[in-house]
Motif scaffolding. Structure first.
Motif, PDB file in Angstrom:
ATOM      1  N   GLY A 157       0.884  -1.254   0.047  1.00  0.00           N
ATOM      2  CA  GLY A 157      -0.055  -0.032  -0.096  1.00  0.00           C
ATOM      3  C   GLY A 157       0.907   1.249  -0.130  1.00  0.00           C
ATOM      4  N   GLY A 158       2.021   1.299  -0.610  1.00  0.00           N
ATOM      5  CA  GLY A 158       2.840   2.492  -0.808  1.00  0.00           C
ATOM      6  C   GLY A 158       3.615   2.634   0.374  1.00  0.00           C
ATOM      7  N   SER A 159       3.964   1.783   1.303  1.00  0.00           N
ATOM      8  CA  SER A 159       4.734   1.809   2.480  1.00  0.00           C
ATOM      9  C   SER A 159       5.290   0.619   2.744  1.00  0.00           C
ATOM     10  CB  SER A 159       4.248   2.554   3.593  1.00  0.00           C
ATOM     11  OG  SER A 159       3.129   1.626   4.101  1.00  0.00           O
ATOM     12  N   TYR A 160       6.432   0.486   3.487  1.00  0.00           N
ATOM     13  CA  TYR A 160       7.068  -0.847   3.904  1.00  0.00           C
ATOM     14  C   TYR A 160       6.662  -1.268   5.305  1.00  0.00           C
ATOM     15  CZ  TYR A 160      10.262  -0.309   0.001  1.00  0.00           C
ATOM     16  OH  TYR A 160      10.844  -0.583  -1.250  1.00  0.00           O
ATOM     17  N   ARG A 161       6.320  -2.613   5.465  1.00  0.00           N
ATOM     18  CA  ARG A 161       5.441  -2.990   6.783  1.00  0.00           C
ATOM     19  C   ARG A 161       6.673  -2.932   7.886  1.00  0.00           C
ATOM     20  NH1 ARG A 161       3.187  -8.052   6.239  1.00  0.00           N
ATOM     21  NH2 ARG A 161       2.486  -7.936   8.356  1.00  0.00           N
ATOM     22  N   LEU A 162       8.056  -3.292   7.374  1.00  0.00           N
ATOM     23  CA  LEU A 162       8.899  -3.789   8.404  1.00  0.00           C
ATOM     24  C   LEU A 162      10.258  -2.736   8.120  1.00  0.00           C
ATOM     25  CD1 LEU A 162       9.186  -7.571   8.213  1.00  0.00           C
ATOM     26  CD2 LEU A 162       7.965  -6.137   9.638  1.00  0.00           C
ATOM     27  N   ARG A 163      10.756  -2.071   9.326  1.00  0.00           N
ATOM     28  CA  ARG A 163      11.685  -1.235   9.091  1.00  0.00           C
ATOM     29  C   ARG A 163      12.699  -1.215  10.382  1.00  0.00           C
ATOM     30  NH1 ARG A 163       8.527   4.435   7.672  1.00  0.00           N
ATOM     31  NH2 ARG A 163       7.159   3.608   6.053  1.00  0.00           N
ATOM     32  N   PRO A 164      13.256  -2.489  10.616  1.00  0.00           N
ATOM     33  CA  PRO A 164      14.172  -2.441  11.627  1.00  0.00           C
ATOM     34  C   PRO A 164      15.479  -1.572  11.369  1.00  0.00           C
ATOM     35  CG  PRO A 164      14.330  -4.423  10.504  1.00  0.00           C
ATOM     36  CD  PRO A 164      13.160  -3.561   9.920  1.00  0.00           C
ATOM     37  N   THR A 165      16.085  -0.786  12.323  1.00  0.00           N
ATOM     38  CA  THR A 165      17.249  -0.153  12.338  1.00  0.00           C
ATOM     39  C   THR A 165      18.022  -0.530  13.374  1.00  0.00           C
ATOM     40  OG1 THR A 165      16.122   1.877  11.816  1.00  0.00           O
ATOM     41  CG2 THR A 165      18.062   2.497  12.481  1.00  0.00           C
ATOM     42  N   THR A 166      19.110  -0.744  12.919  1.00  0.00           N
ATOM     43  CA  THR A 166      20.359  -1.431  13.738  1.00  0.00           C
ATOM     44  C   THR A 166      21.654  -0.321  13.827  1.00  0.00           C
ATOM     45  OG1 THR A 166      21.132  -2.743  12.074  1.00  0.00           O
ATOM     46  CG2 THR A 166      19.700  -3.575  13.779  1.00  0.00           C
ATOM     47  N   PRO A 167      22.580  -0.203  14.924  1.00  0.00           N
ATOM     48  CA  PRO A 167      23.474   0.787  14.591  1.00  0.00           C
ATOM     49  C   PRO A 167      24.744  -0.019  13.939  1.00  0.00           C
ATOM     50  CG  PRO A 167      23.515  -0.340  16.807  1.00  0.00           C
ATOM     51  CD  PRO A 167      22.050  -0.806  16.062  1.00  0.00           C
ATOM     52  N   TYR A 168      25.635   0.872  13.257  1.00  0.00           N
ATOM     53  CA  TYR A 168      26.938   0.402  12.671  1.00  0.00           C
ATOM     54  C   TYR A 168      27.571  -0.733  13.777  1.00  0.00           C
ATOM     55  CZ  TYR A 168      27.018   3.823   9.275  1.00  0.00           C
ATOM     56  OH  TYR A 168      27.024   5.035   8.317  1.00  0.00           O
ATOM     57  N   GLY A 169      28.180  -1.657  13.404  1.00  0.00           N
ATOM     58  CA  GLY A 169      28.851  -2.740  14.135  1.00  0.00           C
ATOM     59  C   GLY A 169      27.886  -4.098  14.215  1.00  0.00           C
ATOM     60  N   THR A 170      26.902  -4.072  13.759  1.00  0.00           N
ATOM     61  CA  THR A 170      26.053  -5.320  14.233  1.00  0.00           C
ATOM     62  C   THR A 170      25.865  -6.029  12.796  1.00  0.00           C
ATOM     63  OG1 THR A 170      23.798  -3.997  13.577  1.00  0.00           O
ATOM     64  CG2 THR A 170      24.675  -4.065  16.010  1.00  0.00           C
ATOM     65  N   ASP A 171      25.367  -7.236  12.992  1.00  0.00           N
ATOM     66  CA  ASP A 171      25.077  -7.963  11.684  1.00  0.00           C
ATOM     67  C   ASP A 171      23.739  -7.638  11.330  1.00  0.00           C
ATOM     68  OD1 ASP A 171      27.360  -9.077  11.841  1.00  0.00           O
ATOM     69  OD2 ASP A 171      26.714 -11.159  12.563  1.00  0.00           O
ATOM     70  N   VAL A 172      23.571  -7.572  10.031  1.00  0.00           N
ATOM     71  CA  VAL A 172      22.033  -6.933   9.460  1.00  0.00           C
ATOM     72  C   VAL A 172      21.661  -8.107   8.505  1.00  0.00           C
ATOM     73  CG1 VAL A 172      21.056  -5.463   8.251  1.00  0.00           C
ATOM     74  CG2 VAL A 172      22.610  -4.488  10.017  1.00  0.00           C
ATOM     75  N   ARG A 173      20.548  -8.714   8.650  1.00  0.00           N
ATOM     76  CA  ARG A 173      20.178  -9.549   7.921  1.00  0.00           C
ATOM     77  C   ARG A 173      19.303  -8.862   6.811  1.00  0.00           C
ATOM     78  NH1 ARG A 173      20.181 -13.855   4.824  1.00  0.00           N
ATOM     79  NH2 ARG A 173      18.316 -14.950   4.609  1.00  0.00           N
ATOM     80  N   ILE A 174      19.555  -9.209   5.524  1.00  0.00           N
ATOM     81  CA  ILE A 174      18.664  -8.532   4.452  1.00  0.00           C
ATOM     82  C   ILE A 174      17.701  -9.561   4.094  1.00  0.00           C
ATOM     83  CG2 ILE A 174      18.492  -7.412   2.334  1.00  0.00           C
ATOM     84  CD1 ILE A 174      20.252  -5.683   4.305  1.00  0.00           C
ATOM     85  N   PRO A 175      16.342  -9.702   4.163  1.00  0.00           N
ATOM     86  CA  PRO A 175      15.422 -10.486   3.981  1.00  0.00           C
ATOM     87  C   PRO A 175      15.152 -11.062   2.514  1.00  0.00           C
ATOM     88  CG  PRO A 175      14.319  -8.521   4.326  1.00  0.00           C
ATOM     89  CD  PRO A 175      15.770  -8.298   4.508  1.00  0.00           C
ATOM     90  N   SER A 176      14.680 -11.916   2.489  1.00  0.00           N
ATOM     91  CA  SER A 176      14.168 -12.582   1.039  1.00  0.00           C
ATOM     92  C   SER A 176      13.537 -11.447   0.376  1.00  0.00           C
ATOM     93  CB  SER A 176      13.419 -13.823   1.152  1.00  0.00           C
ATOM     94  OG  SER A 176      13.186 -14.206  -0.175  1.00  0.00           O
ATOM     95  N   PRO A 177      13.731 -11.063  -1.014  1.00  0.00           N
ATOM     96  CA  PRO A 177      14.231 -12.153  -1.809  1.00  0.00           C
ATOM     97  C   PRO A 177      15.928 -11.941  -2.076  1.00  0.00           C
ATOM     98  CG  PRO A 177      13.412 -10.181  -3.185  1.00  0.00           C
ATOM     99  CD  PRO A 177      13.035 -10.130  -1.837  1.00  0.00           C
ATOM    100  N   VAL A 178      16.543 -10.928  -1.286  1.00  0.00           N
ATOM    101  CA  VAL A 178      17.926 -10.773  -1.268  1.00  0.00           C
ATOM    102  C   VAL A 178      18.762 -11.866  -0.484  1.00  0.00           C
ATOM    103  CG1 VAL A 178      19.818  -9.071  -0.830  1.00  0.00           C
ATOM    104  CG2 VAL A 178      17.459  -8.141  -1.483  1.00  0.00           C
ATOM    105  N   GLY A 179      18.359 -11.850   0.727  1.00  0.00           N
ATOM    106  CA  GLY A 179      19.081 -13.096   1.552  1.00  0.00           C
ATOM    107  C   GLY A 179      20.366 -13.219   1.845  1.00  0.00           C
ATOM    108  N   ILE A 180      20.905 -11.958   2.131  1.00  0.00           N
ATOM    109  CA  ILE A 180      22.353 -11.902   2.732  1.00  0.00           C
ATOM    110  C   ILE A 180      22.227 -11.207   4.071  1.00  0.00           C
ATOM    111  CG2 ILE A 180      23.181 -11.778   0.214  1.00  0.00           C
ATOM    112  CD1 ILE A 180      23.718  -8.701   0.760  1.00  0.00           C
ATOM    113  N   THR A 181      23.532 -11.347   4.660  1.00  0.00           N
ATOM    114  CA  THR A 181      23.821 -10.842   5.989  1.00  0.00           C
ATOM    115  C   THR A 181      24.866  -9.876   5.716  1.00  0.00           C
ATOM    116  OG1 THR A 181      23.094 -12.706   7.027  1.00  0.00           O
ATOM    117  CG2 THR A 181      24.517 -11.110   8.256  1.00  0.00           C
ATOM    118  N   LEU A 182      24.952  -8.588   6.176  1.00  0.00           N
ATOM    119  CA  LEU A 182      25.946  -7.890   6.217  1.00  0.00           C
ATOM    120  C   LEU A 182      26.439  -7.384   7.717  1.00  0.00           C
ATOM    121  CD1 LEU A 182      24.213  -4.777   4.239  1.00  0.00           C
ATOM    122  CD2 LEU A 182      25.785  -6.671   3.313  1.00  0.00           C
ATOM    123  N   ASN A 183      27.726  -7.568   7.874  1.00  0.00           N
ATOM    124  CA  ASN A 183      28.414  -7.179   8.974  1.00  0.00           C
ATOM    125  C   ASN A 183      28.879  -5.641   8.966  1.00  0.00           C
ATOM    126  OD1 ASN A 183      30.652  -6.620  11.007  1.00  0.00           O
ATOM    127  ND2 ASN A 183      30.661  -8.852  11.415  1.00  0.00           N
TER     128      ASN A 183
END
Length: 192
Positions: A157-183
């Motif tokens: 509906g023109g917006s994103y349902r999920l918007r988790p924010t984490t500080p630099y230095g953490t592992d960030v999981r990018i969900p499907s369809p990307v499916g990667i983790t950024l340290n």
């Protein structure tokens, strides 16, 4: 932006594209939410962050490419034009497309905030709505102002349902369809 100004864009998309074609290479123009925007030229840290994201994506998903500075048709009915810092898509997605490509096939867009007066509105509000409106599955915002990473996902509906924010230095999981983790520890190197 008030609802009445949203209904009356500054110009048509065709007029914008004509102006953008005539602009010098040192100027990057966008047409978001019916307004002509001048996107600042990236600084060195901005470029390094984009290259860091590119390397992470290619290491984990080599069948994909992160296309820097890609022009996209965004917003409802493709009436906006945004030049994204990075567009993650299968190799070959943009073959045969012009300067302003259809966003179909894009898995994720990446924006890195700039140190200018309107980055808040542009990267955190206007582009956010435009990317969600066309159904881009993931919008990754690397925010240099507060040293955080926000993963916007599940457009609806023109917006994103999920918007988790984490500080630099953490592992960030990018969900499907990307499916990667950024340290994101490396992002601390590019902090003012």
């Amino acid at each position: 932006m008030t609802p009445s100004s949203a209904a009356r864009p500054q110009m048509t998309v065709e007029e914008f594209e004509q102006i953008a074609r005539a602009a010098p290479e040192t100027v990057t123009l966008e047409f978001v939410q019916g307004k002509l925007e001048v996107k600042p030229v990236p600084d060195g840290d901005h470029d390094e962050i984009i290259m860091w994201v590119l390397r992470q994506c290619l290491q984990q998903r080599p069948e994909l490419a992160l296309y820097p500075e890609r022009g996209l048709k965004v917003e409802a009915y493709r009436t906006g034009r945004a030049r994204v810092d990075g567009a993650l898509a299968p190799v070959g997605t943009f073959a045969g497309q012009g300067e302003w490509a259809d966003p179909a096939g894009i898995l994720m867009v990446v924006e890195v905030t700039s140190h200018d007066h309107d980055t808040d509105r542009r990267d955190r509000i206007d582009k956010l709505g435009g990317y969600a409106a066309v159904g881009i599955p993931v919008y990754l915002l690397i925010d240099r102002d507060d040293h955080s990473v926000t993963v916007h996902s599940e457009p609806e509906g023109g917006s994103y349902r999920l918007r988790p924010t984490t500080p630099y230095g953490t592992d960030v999981r990018i969900p499907s369809p990307v499916g990667i983790t950024l340290n994101t520890e490396a992002l601390k190197e590019f902090t003012d």
